[in-house]
Design a protein around this motif. Sequence first.
Motif, short mmCIF file in Angstrom:
data_model
loop_
_atom_site.label_atom_id
_atom_site.label_comp_id
_atom_site.label_asym_id
_atom_site.label_seq_id
_atom_site.Cartn_x
_atom_site.Cartn_y
_atom_site.Cartn_z
N GLY A 143 0.79 -1.27 0.08
CA GLY A 143 -0.01 -0.06 -0.03
C GLY A 143 0.90 1.26 0.12
O GLY A 143 0.49 2.30 -0.67
N GLN A 144 2.08 1.09 0.54
CA GLN A 144 3.00 2.37 0.77
C GLN A 144 3.38 2.66 -0.80
O GLN A 144 3.39 3.85 -1.03
N GLU A 183 1.90 1.77 -3.50
CA GLU A 183 0.59 2.09 -4.40
C GLU A 183 0.43 3.52 -4.21
O GLU A 183 -0.11 4.30 -4.85
N ALA A 184 0.70 4.06 -2.72
CA ALA A 184 0.18 5.45 -2.47
C ALA A 184 1.11 6.35 -3.13
O ALA A 184 0.79 7.48 -3.67
N GLY A 185 2.52 6.07 -3.08
CA GLY A 185 3.56 6.94 -3.72
C GLY A 185 3.14 6.98 -5.43
O GLY A 185 3.25 7.99 -6.00
N ARG A 186 2.86 5.50 -6.07
CA ARG A 186 2.83 5.74 -7.29
C ARG A 186 1.36 6.63 -7.70
O ARG A 186 1.32 7.05 -8.73
N SER A 187 0.46 6.63 -6.85
CA SER A 187 -0.87 7.04 -7.24
C SER A 187 -0.66 8.56 -7.02
O SER A 187 -1.46 9.42 -7.59
N LEU A 188 0.43 9.04 -6.34
CA LEU A 188 0.58 10.51 -6.41
C LEU A 188 1.44 10.83 -7.41
O LEU A 188 1.37 12.26 -7.75
N GLY A 189 1.72 10.22 -8.29
CA GLY A 189 2.66 10.52 -9.61
C GLY A 189 4.01 10.29 -9.27
O GLY A 189 4.94 10.55 -10.39
N PHE A 190 4.47 9.61 -8.23
CA PHE A 190 6.10 9.31 -8.09
C PHE A 190 6.33 8.13 -8.99
O PHE A 190 5.38 7.07 -9.27
N ASN A 191 7.41 8.22 -9.91
CA ASN A 191 7.79 7.19 -10.82
C ASN A 191 8.33 5.91 -9.59
O ASN A 191 8.43 6.12 -8.34
N GLN A 240 11.65 7.07 -7.67
CA GLN A 240 11.31 7.99 -6.51
C GLN A 240 10.45 7.49 -5.42
O GLN A 240 10.81 7.61 -4.28
N HIS A 275 11.94 7.90 -1.62
CA HIS A 275 11.22 8.70 -0.70
C HIS A 275 10.60 7.87 0.35
O HIS A 275 10.32 8.34 1.53
N ILE A 276 9.97 6.91 -0.28
CA ILE A 276 8.81 6.16 0.50
C ILE A 276 9.35 4.72 1.18
O ILE A 276 9.23 4.65 2.36
#
Lengths: 247, 230
Positions: free
Chosen positions: B128-129, B131-139, B142, B146-147
Motif C-alpha cells: 500500500g505504501q 501504491e500510495a507513492g505511485r498514485s501521487l505520481g511518483f515514478n 522516486q 522517498h517512501i
Amino acid sequence: MTIDGQTLIKVENIYKVFGEFHALAGISEEIHKGEVVVIVGPSGSGKSTFLRSLNLLEIPTRGKILFDGVDITDKKIDINKHRQKMGMVFQHFNLFPHKTILDNITLAPIKLLKKSKAEAEKEAMALLKRVGLEEKANSYPSQLSGGQKQRIAIVRSLAMQPEVMLFDEPTSALDPEMVGEVLELMKNLAREGMTMVVVTHEMGFAKEVATRVMFMDAGQIKEQGTPEEFFGNPKDERLKEFLSKII
Amino acid sequence: MLESLQRRFYLNFIKDDRWKYIWDGLGTTLKVTLFAVILGIVLGFLVAVVRSTYEKTGKLRILNFLCKIYLTVIRGTPVVVQLLIIYFVIFGSVKIDKVMVAVLAFGLNSGAYVAEIFRSGIMSIDNGQFEAGRSLGFNYAQTMFHIIMPQAFKNVLPALGNEFIVLLKETSVSGYIAMQDLTKGGDIIRSQTYDAFMPLLSVAAVYLVMVMIFTKLVSILERRLRNSDH
C-alpha cells in the motif's frame, strides 16, 4: 448538481484477467467532469479492480482508458504525469509512517510540482485547517485516529490539485463512529464540484451525493442510474437481491 | 603469582615493543572492516534493488539472474576459501596489497548477506505504501527512494548492525593470506614468547570491546530512528 458533460475519463472495453478469472469482463464507461459516481457491488465483483485500473494501478489485460483525451494505457506515455491529476484514497489510508502529517502532504507537491517548501506548506496548512486538523501538522500518522488518518490521506491527494478523486472503500477500515467525519469531508468535496469515483458500501452516501450509482457484478456493470432510479426501481435481479441484503 | 604475571606482561607486550603487533594489527583489522563494510553495503544495496525490482515489476530479468548467481556462489562457499581464491588465483600473478585483497574478499562476501537483508527490508514494507507513492505520481525510483527505502532501512538496521559485527570478527581469518591483522598480531607474539594465554586473551578482549562499543552505537541509532515516528 450540475454536470457540464465534458468527458474526463473514457473507458473502452477493458478486461482484466487473472489466470482463468475475469476480474473485469468488458467494461466501457465514461466519467464526466463534476460527476460523483458511486460503484457498489458484492465482494469479488471487480469494483475495486475497475477503480484501480482508472489510474493504472491495475493494468488492464486489454482495452483502452482515455484520461483528458489521452490514452493512458499507451506504454509510450508517461503515466506518472497523468497520475498526478488523479488523486487516490485507499481503504487502509497508506499514509507514510516515517513522515509527519505536514511532510506527508507536501512531499509530492515539492518533489513533483516543484513547489517551494514554504509554498507547499502554506497550502498544506490551509487544507489542514479546512479539515480541522491543523494542530496535527507535526504529528506522525501513528498518533492519529483512523478517521483523522483518512482525512489526512484525502488532503494529501488534494494537495496535488487533482482533476478527479478515486476512493477505494474509504470508510471500510474505520470504526463506525469515525465513518461520519470522512463521509462529511467527501460530501463537501462533492458539493464543491470535485469529480469523484467512489467504491463504497455506504448506501446513505450514495443516495445523498451520487449523481450516478453503478452496480457491478462478475466484472461487468449490470445496472446504473440516478440514485432515485437505482434504489427506487432496480431492474437487475442480482441488484435487487444485493439491495435487499444490505438495506 | 603477581610477580609472574608482571613478568609475562613485560615479556609479551613491553619487550621489543611487542604491543605494536596488537596495535598495528588492530589498525589493519579496522581498516579492512571499514572498507569492506562500505563495499558490502554499496554492493548489497545495488543487488537488493535489482532483486526487489524484479520481484515487484518483472523488469531487470538478466541482472536479477546474475545477482542470483552471485548470491548462490558467495553464500554457498566459506569466506576463507573465497579469500584464498582471490589472493592466490585471481591475483596470483599480480603483486597486490594484501589489505586490498582482504577488503575485496570480505566486501564481496558481506555484500551477498547485506543484499538479502536489504531485500527482506524492502519486501517487508506494505505494498500500500508503494501504491500510495505511485498514485501521487511518483515514478518507481522516486517511490523507492522517498517512501520505501527510509522505512526499509529502519527495519533492517538491527540485522545490518549484526552483519557488521560478523564481518569484523570474520576478518580474523586474514592470517590465511599472511596479512597481519589483530588476530595474526597476537599469534605472532605467541610464536615469539611461547606464551599463548596473554596475547590470545588480549586479542579476544580487544574484539569484545569493539563489538560492545559498536552494539551500543547501533542501539543509540535505533532509538533515534524509532523516536522519529513513535
